[in-house]
Scaffold this active site. Structure first.
Site, PDB file in Angstrom:
ATOM      1  N   SER A 164       0.860  -1.180   0.000  1.00  0.00           N
ATOM      2  CA  SER A 164       0.000   0.000   0.000  1.00  0.00           C
ATOM      3  C   SER A 164       0.898   1.232   0.000  1.00  0.00           C
ATOM      4  O   SER A 164       2.054   1.172   0.432  1.00  0.00           O
ATOM      5  CB  SER A 164      -0.893   0.007   1.243  1.00  0.00           C
ATOM      6  OG  SER A 164      -1.562   1.251   1.388  1.00  0.00           O
ATOM      7  N   TYR A 176      -2.452  -1.754  10.335  1.00  0.00           N
ATOM      8  CA  TYR A 176      -2.420  -1.779   8.875  1.00  0.00           C
ATOM      9  C   TYR A 176      -1.115  -1.225   8.318  1.00  0.00           C
ATOM     10  O   TYR A 176      -0.461  -1.869   7.489  1.00  0.00           O
ATOM     11  CB  TYR A 176      -3.609  -1.000   8.317  1.00  0.00           C
ATOM     12  CG  TYR A 176      -3.725  -1.078   6.812  1.00  0.00           C
ATOM     13  CD1 TYR A 176      -4.319  -2.179   6.204  1.00  0.00           C
ATOM     14  CD2 TYR A 176      -3.245  -0.053   6.001  1.00  0.00           C
ATOM     15  CE1 TYR A 176      -4.420  -2.267   4.828  1.00  0.00           C
ATOM     16  CE2 TYR A 176      -3.347  -0.128   4.620  1.00  0.00           C
ATOM     17  CZ  TYR A 176      -3.929  -1.238   4.038  1.00  0.00           C
ATOM     18  OH  TYR A 176      -4.015  -1.317   2.668  1.00  0.00           O
TER      19      TYR A 176
END
Length: 317
Positions: A164, A176
């Site tokens: 990401s 995350y």
């Protein structure tokens, strides 16, 4: 001088364009294993590669997800149930893949399975909240990769890992971002180690994309659950106004997310089928025009840009 520089730049992009258009052959003979195919990127990629004629081995978390995928694909596509947080499940899936690919080996491994929540200021979360996300987004993909790597070796194939832009710039609390930073590091070391064996490793770095697992509704529900169990002294330090504002900021972030999932799956497909895949694929204008440039700025500049829209805690300085 400027003319020479412009000519060199033009030649560089022309060469890059030419190299990236070169595709590998014999796609119908190649097996690709994809995790997280119940929905989102994995589901779309499985259908996309099946349409290209590859032999897709799609790992789903649930029987319902596997059935939905099989209803919209050809008989070539095979499914298996996989929980990437369970070593026994990974071992069983690995044995199944070995039976499917035989002596040809595994051309492609796509570590796509992942979760985004709980996401909140780190002080609101527990160790279990971090571990849950890290297990799915980092430790699971590492174990899947290590289990299937001998088959990828045999085919001199590809490993494609879902990272990401938040693995370059940490924009929110929770597990995350640390998980995606870990995926970046694992992929980099793996790429250098496997280079001598003819195995190529690519990293996918999407910006904000809305899927069934990452939506304003799921985020709001997760934040409310987290806030309800935050200790009283921490709630007092931040204040209800901070929570309300933080929730609006995160909702606004995800409402601006792209719905065009093909920007990501097309990058994955290129990483698997191009003769010269990229090391990294940035997907989405927010990734290209904001997060990646911010990642190269001095820390104080990046901090200002990433915090200017955030609320101030009730007891903050």
């Amino acid at each position: 001088m400027w003319l020479y520089l412009a000519a060199l730049l033009a030649l560089y992009f022309l060469r890059r364009w030419h190299r990236e258009r070169q595709m590998v052959g014999n796609l119908p003979d190649k097996h690709v294993f994809i995790t997280g195919c119940d929905s989102g990127f994995g589901h779309l990629l499985a259908k996309q590669l099946d349409g290209r004629g590859l032999r897709v081995l799609a790992a789903c978390l649930t029987e319902q997800g596997a059935e939905r995928l099989q209803q919209t694909t050809s008989g070539r596509l095979q499914t298996v149930i996989l929980d990437v947080t369970c070593s026994d499940s990974i071992a069983a899936a690995t044995a199944w893949v070995k039976e499917q690919v035989g002596d040809r080996g595994l051309w492609g491994l796509v570590n796509n399975a992942g979760i985004a929540t709980p996401t909140a200021p780190s002080e609101w979360l527990s160790k279990a909240d971090f571990v849950r996300v890290l297990d799915v987004n980092l430790v699971g993909p590492i174990e899947v990769t290590l289990s299937l790597l001998p088959l990828v070796h045999r085919a001199r194939g590809r490993v494609v890992n879902m990272a990401s832009v938040l693995g370059r710039v940490s924009g929110m609390g929770g597990g995350y971002c640390p998980a995606k930073y870990g995926v970046e590091a694992f992929s980099d070391s793996l790429r250098r180690e496997l280079h001598y064996f003819g195995v190529k490793v690519s990293i996918i770095e999407p910006g904000a994309f809305e899927t069934s697992l990452v939506s304003p509704q799921s985020l709001q529900q997760s934040l409310e659950q987290v806030w309800s169990r935050v200790p009283a002294d921490v709630r007092e330090a931040y204040g209800q106004q901070y929570f309300d504002h933080y929730q609006k900021v995160m909702q606004r972030f995800f409402r601006s997310a792209s719905h065009n999932l093909r920007l990501v799956t097309n990058a994955m497909e290129h990483a698997l089928t191009a003769r010269h895949p990229r090391t990294r694929y940035s997907c989405g204008w927010d990734a290209k025009l904001f997060y990646l440039p911010v990642s190269y700025l001095p820390a104080s500049w990046a901090d200002f840009l990433l915090t200017r829209s955030m609320p101030k805690p009730a007891q903050g300085i």
